[in-house]
Design an enzyme around this catalytic site. Structure first.
Site, PDB file in Angstrom:
ATOM      1  N   CYS A   1       8.741 -30.669  -2.372  1.00  0.00           N
ATOM      2  CA  CYS A   1       8.596 -31.696  -1.676  1.00  0.00           C
ATOM      3  C   CYS A   1       7.378 -31.709  -0.576  1.00  0.00           C
ATOM      4  O   CYS A   1       6.788 -32.861  -0.076  1.00  0.00           O
ATOM      5  CB  CYS A   1       9.780 -32.286  -0.708  1.00  0.00           C
ATOM      6  SG  CYS A   1      11.006 -32.518  -1.774  1.00  0.00           S
TER       7      CYS A   1
ATOM      8  N   HIS B   1       3.715 -21.028   5.168  1.00  0.00           N
ATOM      9  CA  HIS B   1       4.410 -20.498   3.885  1.00  0.00           C
ATOM     10  C   HIS B   1       5.435 -19.254   4.187  1.00  0.00           C
ATOM     11  O   HIS B   1       4.751 -18.252   4.696  1.00  0.00           O
ATOM     12  CB  HIS B   1       3.462 -20.039   2.759  1.00  0.00           C
ATOM     13  CG  HIS B   1       4.197 -20.118   1.276  1.00  0.00           C
ATOM     14  ND1 HIS B   1       5.361 -19.275   1.247  1.00  0.00           N
ATOM     15  CD2 HIS B   1       3.969 -20.601   0.321  1.00  0.00           C
ATOM     16  CE1 HIS B   1       5.920 -19.815   0.051  1.00  0.00           C
ATOM     17  NE2 HIS B   1       5.036 -20.470  -0.614  1.00  0.00           N
TER      18      HIS B   1
ATOM     19  N   HIS C   1       1.637 -42.295  15.500  1.00  0.00           N
ATOM     20  CA  HIS C   1       2.787 -42.399  14.398  1.00  0.00           C
ATOM     21  C   HIS C   1       3.234 -41.258  13.657  1.00  0.00           C
ATOM     22  O   HIS C   1       2.271 -40.480  13.439  1.00  0.00           O
ATOM     23  CB  HIS C   1       2.076 -43.751  13.230  1.00  0.00           C
ATOM     24  CG  HIS C   1       1.579 -44.666  13.830  1.00  0.00           C
ATOM     25  ND1 HIS C   1       2.293 -45.906  14.399  1.00  0.00           N
ATOM     26  CD2 HIS C   1       0.286 -45.046  14.120  1.00  0.00           C
ATOM     27  CE1 HIS C   1       1.483 -46.922  14.855  1.00  0.00           C
ATOM     28  NE2 HIS C   1       0.287 -46.124  14.600  1.00  0.00           N
TER      29      HIS C   1
ATOM     30  N   HIS D   1       8.837 -36.436   6.085  1.00  0.00           N
ATOM     31  CA  HIS D   1       9.438 -36.487   4.770  1.00  0.00           C
ATOM     32  C   HIS D   1      10.871 -36.881   4.863  1.00  0.00           C
ATOM     33  O   HIS D   1      11.785 -36.548   5.638  1.00  0.00           O
ATOM     34  CB  HIS D   1       9.116 -34.875   4.378  1.00  0.00           C
ATOM     35  CG  HIS D   1       9.967 -34.680   3.042  1.00  0.00           C
ATOM     36  ND1 HIS D   1      10.018 -35.402   1.870  1.00  0.00           N
ATOM     37  CD2 HIS D   1      11.255 -33.602   2.856  1.00  0.00           C
ATOM     38  CE1 HIS D   1      10.926 -34.928   1.107  1.00  0.00           C
ATOM     39  NE2 HIS D   1      11.541 -33.918   1.623  1.00  0.00           N
TER      40      HIS D   1
ATOM     41  N   HIS E   1      16.466 -45.127   2.969  1.00  0.00           N
ATOM     42  CA  HIS E   1      17.431 -46.068   2.696  1.00  0.00           C
ATOM     43  C   HIS E   1      16.858 -47.015   1.605  1.00  0.00           C
ATOM     44  O   HIS E   1      17.820 -47.191   0.637  1.00  0.00           O
ATOM     45  CB  HIS E   1      17.587 -47.124   3.845  1.00  0.00           C
ATOM     46  CG  HIS E   1      18.723 -48.341   3.617  1.00  0.00           C
ATOM     47  ND1 HIS E   1      18.243 -49.460   3.190  1.00  0.00           N
ATOM     48  CD2 HIS E   1      19.872 -48.307   3.760  1.00  0.00           C
ATOM     49  CE1 HIS E   1      19.300 -50.196   2.977  1.00  0.00           C
ATOM     50  NE2 HIS E   1      20.480 -49.319   3.584  1.00  0.00           N
TER      51      HIS E   1
ATOM     52  N   ASN F   1      14.995 -40.287  -1.345  1.00  0.00           N
ATOM     53  CA  ASN F   1      14.116 -38.923  -1.583  1.00  0.00           C
ATOM     54  C   ASN F   1      13.175 -38.831  -2.621  1.00  0.00           C
ATOM     55  O   ASN F   1      13.646 -38.446  -3.701  1.00  0.00           O
ATOM     56  CB  ASN F   1      14.824 -37.524  -0.983  1.00  0.00           C
ATOM     57  CG  ASN F   1      13.825 -36.392  -1.047  1.00  0.00           C
ATOM     58  OD1 ASN F   1      12.541 -36.429  -1.082  1.00  0.00           O
ATOM     59  ND2 ASN F   1      14.575 -35.309  -0.593  1.00  0.00           N
TER      60      ASN F   1
END
Length: 474
Positions: free
Chosen positions: A168, A247, A341, A345, A374, A378
């Protein structure tokens, strides 16, 4: 004496010239977003509560305990009734997908988004200098990047990168690749194509750690047009300020937190381990340690250091009593002093809640991520762009504002970046914004999942031997 003055003047002039040249060359290394196009699948691929139930009931391997677990997971997921799934789900073939199903899913996405993006910016496919494609769960031959080049007949000298299995957080990784290319090559146009293939990745077993992914992931994708052309900077939407990648693959628990594997009966799925929240928190904290000094003013950093020192002297470390606090402790620093802002994710309601708690964000700050989860679910690496689109459609983005993007991925990775809004962005000028048709309906008065109303009776069942699905639920 005159000769000394001449030599000094020449030396000073040379130094000024070198400084100016270096500053001027830096301007050609800037990374701008010219435009982006999210994918809105056709309405015949929309996943309602009724259809979600039908898909679940087609899995003959699940028992009462798994139904109860799924009910709880779906109800608390934050996902609504207007998300999208691949076409083979509607044909009842999720247990027997083909390679062509996965390729067709991707073709429908990239043909739609890239075409709209190029046409809106009056560009030819041959104008693209760099192509970066990231789709984690599909590795075909030829690659997806090659298929895009073939479909649009792009140039032979185009620089191509095809990323898989990056999870992702792949969007930010793709942006990082483009940013580094822009440091070496001037006057280039880059196209980042990000999506996820779900057709071949539906888990049809009953392992709880693997069926959870079925509840969260939905179809989507985005194409992003970037440039370092100075002449196009005035048309740009965003300018990249900084980017940090973290990572933790060297840590065993982080590495095993999210893994594609086979269950005990050989059925392939994505295993989400119990260590995932801890791995995500650790990666997030380490990422913040690096990016925070780059994005916050010195005054806030000094205030934070002073408050931290006072706490140590008093011997009163901060404590969190809630489950959210334990998953992601508060950072203790005011990110709103440097960020306007927050583009988070949409990994799930728990992810959004944890980041919101850690960064001390308001519901206004979290609204774009919650509403994206909503409305679209995802969508993996592309979810950040749907969140950004929501901000744009709500006319929140003004010139000079800074947008903080935060993403997580298997490995385990946390990648983040900050964009500066180059000009005021109004919804009317972005004809391709996928929120345009429904933005006035958001946020809705309630985002309660109707799954509980329809299937809540499952919670009352306790006899595994006599349990049956009621006719009205089928």
């Amino acid at each position: 004496m005159d000769l000394l003055c001449i030599l000094s003047s020449l030396l000073i002039s040379y130094l000024i010239f070198k400084i100016w040249k270096r500053i001027d060359s830096k301007r050609d290394q800037n990374c701008y977003i010219l435009d982006y196009q999210c994918h809105k699948p056709s309405d015949d691929r929309m996943v309602s509560t009724q259809f979600s139930g039908e898909i679940i009931l087609r899995n003959k391997h699940m028992r009462l305990d798994e139904y109860k677990f799924l009910l709880k997971a779906i109800v608390s997921s934050g996902i609504g009734e207007q998300t999208y799934a691949p076409r083979l789900f509607f044909e009842g073939r999720e247990e027997s997908p083909t390679l062509q199903d996965a390729l067709s899913e991707m073709e429908e996405f990239y043909i739609d988004t890239i075409k709209k993006l190029l046409e809106r910016n009056q560009l030819s496919p041959k104008d693209i200098d760099v192509l970066v494609v990231n789709v984690a769960m599909l590795n075909s031959t030829p690659s997806l990047s090659a298929r895009i080049i073939n479909h649009y007949k792009m140039r032979e000298d185009i620089k191509v990168f095809n990323l898989t299995a990056m999870g992702c957080s792949a969007s930010v990784i793709s942006i990082d690749i483009v940013k580094n290319i822009f440091k070496t090559y001037k006057n280039k146009l880059a196209l980042v194509v990000t999506s996820e293939s779900l057709s071949q990745n539906w888990y049809n077993g009953n392992n709880r750690s693997m069926i959870l992914a079925n509840c969260l992931f939905r179809s989507g994708g985005c194409a992003v047009l970037l440039t370092n052309k100075r002449c196009l900077s005035g048309r740009a939407m965003f300018k990249l300020k900084c980017l940090v990648r973290t990572h933790h693959g060297a840590r065993e628990d982080s590495y095993n937190a999210c893994v594609q594997k086979e269950d005990e009966l050989g059925r392939v799925g994505i295993h989400l381990d119990k260590t995932l929240p801890k791995a995500a928190t650790r990666a997030f904290v380490d990422n913040l340690k690096v990016i925070t000094p780059k994005i916050l003013p010195v005054t806030e950093l000094f205030r934070f250091m002073l408050s931290l020192l006072l706490k140590k002297l008093r011997g009163s470390p901060s404590k969190g009593s809630t489950a959210v606090a334990q998953a992601a402790p508060k950072a203790g620093i005011n990110f709103k002093t440097g960020i306007d802002h927050f583009c988070i994710h949409t990994g799930g309601k728990a992810v959004i809640d944890a980041i919101g708690y850690s960064l001390d964000l308001s519901e206004y700050d979290l609204e774009p991520a919650r509403m994206t989860l909503h409305r679209f679910g995802n969508t993996s690496a592309s979810s950040l762009w749907y969140v950004l689109g929501y901000m744009e459609a709500k006319k929140r983005l003004r010139r000079g504002d800074r947008v903080f993007m935060i993403s997580f991925g298997a490995g385990f990775k946390c990648n983040s970046c900050v964009w500066e809004v180059v000009r005021d962005l109004n919804v009317g000028e972005s004809l391709g914004n996928v929120w345009n048709h429904c933005i006035d309906q958001y946020p809705p008065q309630s985002i309660v999942n109707p799954f509980l109303e329809k299937y809540g009776w499952i919670r009352e069942e306790d006899d595994h031997d006599t349990f049956k699905i009621r006719e009205e639920a089928m």
